[in-house]
Design a protein around this motif. Structure first.
Motif, PDB file in Angstrom:
ATOM      1  N   VAL A 146     -10.082  17.237 -14.859  1.00  0.00           N
ATOM      2  CA  VAL A 146      -9.368  16.094 -14.267  1.00  0.00           C
ATOM      3  C   VAL A 146     -10.052  14.773 -14.591  1.00  0.00           C
ATOM      4  O   VAL A 146      -9.400  13.728 -14.622  1.00  0.00           O
ATOM      5  N   ALA A 147     -11.368  14.806 -14.862  1.00  0.00           N
ATOM      6  CA  ALA A 147     -12.099  13.576 -15.160  1.00  0.00           C
ATOM      7  C   ALA A 147     -11.964  13.129 -16.620  1.00  0.00           C
ATOM      8  O   ALA A 147     -12.389  12.035 -16.973  1.00  0.00           O
ATOM      9  N   ASN A 148     -11.371  13.958 -17.461  1.00  0.00           N
ATOM     10  CA  ASN A 148     -11.273  13.645 -18.887  1.00  0.00           C
ATOM     11  C   ASN A 148     -10.048  12.769 -19.156  1.00  0.00           C
ATOM     12  O   ASN A 148      -9.053  13.190 -19.750  1.00  0.00           O
ATOM     13  N   THR A 149     -10.136  11.522 -18.726  1.00  0.00           N
ATOM     14  CA  THR A 149      -8.982  10.613 -18.807  1.00  0.00           C
ATOM     15  C   THR A 149      -8.559  10.321 -20.246  1.00  0.00           C
ATOM     16  O   THR A 149      -7.380  10.098 -20.512  1.00  0.00           O
ATOM     17  N   ALA A 150      -9.514  10.346 -21.176  1.00  0.00           N
ATOM     18  CA  ALA A 150      -9.159  10.082 -22.581  1.00  0.00           C
ATOM     19  C   ALA A 150      -8.201  11.142 -23.099  1.00  0.00           C
ATOM     20  O   ALA A 150      -7.212  10.833 -23.774  1.00  0.00           O
ATOM     21  N   VAL A 151      -8.470  12.404 -22.778  1.00  0.00           N
ATOM     22  CA  VAL A 151      -7.585  13.459 -23.273  1.00  0.00           C
ATOM     23  C   VAL A 151      -6.257  13.464 -22.514  1.00  0.00           C
ATOM     24  O   VAL A 151      -5.219  13.808 -23.092  1.00  0.00           O
ATOM     25  N   HIS A 152      -6.255  13.039 -21.258  1.00  0.00           N
ATOM     26  CA  HIS A 152      -4.975  12.959 -20.538  1.00  0.00           C
ATOM     27  C   HIS A 152      -4.041  11.975 -21.239  1.00  0.00           C
ATOM     28  O   HIS A 152      -2.837  12.237 -21.382  1.00  0.00           O
ATOM     29  N   ALA A 157       0.647  11.147 -24.880  1.00  0.00           N
ATOM     30  CA  ALA A 157       1.182  10.549 -26.105  1.00  0.00           C
ATOM     31  C   ALA A 157       1.939  11.548 -26.978  1.00  0.00           C
ATOM     32  O   ALA A 157       2.831  11.160 -27.727  1.00  0.00           O
ATOM     33  N   VAL A 158       1.581  12.849 -26.875  1.00  0.00           N
ATOM     34  CA  VAL A 158       2.286  13.854 -27.689  1.00  0.00           C
ATOM     35  C   VAL A 158       3.321  14.640 -26.882  1.00  0.00           C
ATOM     36  O   VAL A 158       3.874  15.621 -27.376  1.00  0.00           O
ATOM     37  N   GLY A 159       3.593  14.195 -25.638  1.00  0.00           N
ATOM     38  CA  GLY A 159       4.702  14.776 -24.893  1.00  0.00           C
ATOM     39  C   GLY A 159       4.371  15.605 -23.675  1.00  0.00           C
ATOM     40  O   GLY A 159       5.272  16.134 -23.023  1.00  0.00           O
ATOM     41  N   PHE A 160       3.102  15.747 -23.336  1.00  0.00           N
ATOM     42  CA  PHE A 160       2.756  16.549 -22.156  1.00  0.00           C
ATOM     43  C   PHE A 160       3.189  15.860 -20.868  1.00  0.00           C
ATOM     44  O   PHE A 160       3.123  14.632 -20.759  1.00  0.00           O
ATOM     45  N   THR A 161       3.609  16.657 -19.904  1.00  0.00           N
ATOM     46  CA  THR A 161       3.851  16.179 -18.548  1.00  0.00           C
ATOM     47  C   THR A 161       2.877  16.904 -17.620  1.00  0.00           C
ATOM     48  O   THR A 161       2.586  18.092 -17.817  1.00  0.00           O
ATOM     49  N   VAL A 162       2.377  16.182 -16.648  1.00  0.00           N
ATOM     50  CA  VAL A 162       1.391  16.730 -15.719  1.00  0.00           C
ATOM     51  C   VAL A 162       2.085  17.566 -14.659  1.00  0.00           C
ATOM     52  O   VAL A 162       3.058  17.138 -14.038  1.00  0.00           O
ATOM     53  N   HIS A 163       1.562  18.767 -14.468  1.00  0.00           N
ATOM     54  CA  HIS A 163       2.048  19.636 -13.396  1.00  0.00           C
ATOM     55  C   HIS A 163       1.236  19.390 -12.123  1.00  0.00           C
ATOM     56  O   HIS A 163       1.779  19.351 -11.039  1.00  0.00           O
ATOM     57  N   LEU A 175      -3.498  20.652 -14.963  1.00  0.00           N
ATOM     58  CA  LEU A 175      -2.541  21.512 -15.653  1.00  0.00           C
ATOM     59  C   LEU A 175      -1.373  20.675 -16.156  1.00  0.00           C
ATOM     60  O   LEU A 175      -0.768  19.915 -15.398  1.00  0.00           O
ATOM     61  N   SER A 176      -1.088  20.800 -17.450  1.00  0.00           N
ATOM     62  CA  SER A 176      -0.020  20.014 -18.069  1.00  0.00           C
ATOM     63  C   SER A 176       0.725  20.884 -19.071  1.00  0.00           C
ATOM     64  O   SER A 176       0.156  21.806 -19.660  1.00  0.00           O
ATOM     65  N   PHE A 177       2.010  20.556 -19.270  1.00  0.00           N
ATOM     66  CA  PHE A 177       2.873  21.332 -20.147  1.00  0.00           C
ATOM     67  C   PHE A 177       3.557  20.429 -21.163  1.00  0.00           C
ATOM     68  O   PHE A 177       3.874  19.269 -20.870  1.00  0.00           O
ATOM     69  N   CYS A 178       3.843  20.996 -22.343  1.00  0.00           N
ATOM     70  CA  CYS A 178       4.607  20.282 -23.361  1.00  0.00           C
ATOM     71  C   CYS A 178       5.524  21.267 -24.069  1.00  0.00           C
ATOM     72  O   CYS A 178       5.041  22.201 -24.721  1.00  0.00           O
ATOM     73  N   THR A 179       6.817  21.061 -23.942  1.00  0.00           N
ATOM     74  CA  THR A 179       7.772  21.904 -24.652  1.00  0.00           C
ATOM     75  C   THR A 179       7.925  21.405 -26.085  1.00  0.00           C
ATOM     76  O   THR A 179       7.540  20.277 -26.418  1.00  0.00           O
ATOM     77  N   ARG A 180       8.501  22.229 -26.914  1.00  0.00           N
ATOM     78  CA  ARG A 180       8.790  21.850 -28.294  1.00  0.00           C
ATOM     79  C   ARG A 180       9.615  20.562 -28.325  1.00  0.00           C
ATOM     80  O   ARG A 180       9.337  19.639 -29.094  1.00  0.00           O
ATOM     81  N   GLU A 181      10.629  20.489 -27.457  1.00  0.00           N
ATOM     82  CA  GLU A 181      11.510  19.320 -27.425  1.00  0.00           C
ATOM     83  C   GLU A 181      10.759  18.058 -27.001  1.00  0.00           C
ATOM     84  O   GLU A 181      10.979  16.978 -27.554  1.00  0.00           O
ATOM     85  N   GLN A 182       9.852  18.193 -26.028  1.00  0.00           N
ATOM     86  CA  GLN A 182       9.052  17.048 -25.588  1.00  0.00           C
ATOM     87  C   GLN A 182       8.133  16.561 -26.711  1.00  0.00           C
ATOM     88  O   GLN A 182       7.987  15.357 -26.926  1.00  0.00           O
ATOM     89  N   PHE A 183       7.536  17.508 -27.443  1.00  0.00           N
ATOM     90  CA  PHE A 183       6.654  17.145 -28.554  1.00  0.00           C
ATOM     91  C   PHE A 183       7.438  16.428 -29.644  1.00  0.00           C
ATOM     92  O   PHE A 183       7.018  15.380 -30.141  1.00  0.00           O
ATOM     93  N   GLU A 184       8.588  16.973 -30.012  1.00  0.00           N
ATOM     94  CA  GLU A 184       9.391  16.354 -31.070  1.00  0.00           C
ATOM     95  C   GLU A 184       9.863  14.958 -30.656  1.00  0.00           C
ATOM     96  O   GLU A 184       9.847  14.026 -31.472  1.00  0.00           O
ATOM     97  N   ALA A 185      10.256  14.811 -29.388  1.00  0.00           N
ATOM     98  CA  ALA A 185      10.719  13.497 -28.910  1.00  0.00           C
ATOM     99  C   ALA A 185       9.578  12.478 -28.907  1.00  0.00           C
ATOM    100  O   ALA A 185       9.772  11.309 -29.248  1.00  0.00           O
ATOM    101  N   ALA A 186       8.377  12.910 -28.535  1.00  0.00           N
ATOM    102  CA  ALA A 186       7.238  11.992 -28.432  1.00  0.00           C
ATOM    103  C   ALA A 186       6.689  11.582 -29.800  1.00  0.00           C
ATOM    104  O   ALA A 186       6.191  10.469 -29.963  1.00  0.00           O
TER     105      ALA A 186
END
Length: 195
Positions: A146-152, A157-163, A175-186
């Motif tokens: 949770v402290a790794n703000t740079a990677v968040h 930027a590549v489409g992850f959403t935070v769970h 915990l974060s997720f990125c679907t194929r569609e989210q990655f392609e859109a981002a």
């Protein structure tokens, strides 16, 4: 499979060629040791690891059924480490509701003397594109500290959403997720082929 085999490659319009090859736990151990013990790799949690520790860890990963490690190349030179794993069997067992096609991911950019603008974003884009090159991958799952703000910020930027936060034995993770569609859109990248 040889470490000279390229599993995935892409051309970045600004930074040039990126590729992913298999990791060899013995041949790559010195390289990996320098990366994982570098002060910038604090969130990798191997700061005090010896060379034999690194060899053992990556031999364990190489032998694991649900975990793989790869060396990422930039213009043909080793530049990052990529790991993929099955989050329903490792790392996140019992901490979230796994779905078919979930793939866990870790990445580590090698320390460098001369920073390249946009390099880390190009690396995570390559890692994600390589994972989504497998048609079985439907969603990438990450659990950075949770402290790794740079990677968040990179993840977003590549489409992850935070769970949300989850408590792991070694850290509190975001915990974060990125679907194929989210990655392609981002990123504007179309995914295909096979890793």
């Amino acid at each position: 499979m040889s470490t000279t085999d390229t599993l995935y490659a892409r051309e970045d319009a600004v930074l040039g060629g990126f590729a992913v090859r298999p990791m060899d736990p013995l041949a790559d151990a010195e390289l990996l040791h320098a990366w994982v013990t570098h002060p910038k790799a604090a969130f990798w949690m191997m700061q005090d690891a010896s060379l034999p520790d690194v060899e053992r860890e990556y031999m364990r990963i190489a032998a694991a059924e649900h975990h793989d490690a790869f060396i990422g190349l930039h213009e043909g030179r080793p530049a990052f480490l990529m790991e993929r794993y099955d989050p329903s069997r490792l790392e996140l067992v019992g901490l979230y509701d796994a779905e078919p096609g979930d793939v866990g991911m870790h990445f580590l950019v090698a320390p460098g003397d001369t920073p390249l603008h946009g390099f880390t974003r190009a690396v995570i884009t390559t890692v994600m594109a390589a994972l989504f090159a497998d048609p079985a991958t439907r969603r990438v799952v990450v659990e950075p500290d949770v402290a790794n703000t740079a990677v968040h910020a990179l993840n977003e930027a590549v489409g992850f959403t935070v769970h949300g936060p989850v408590q792991k034995p070694e850290k509190q993770a975001l915990l974060s997720f990125c679907t194929r569609e989210q990655f392609e859109a981002a990123t504007g990248l179309a995914t295909g082929a096979s890793i």
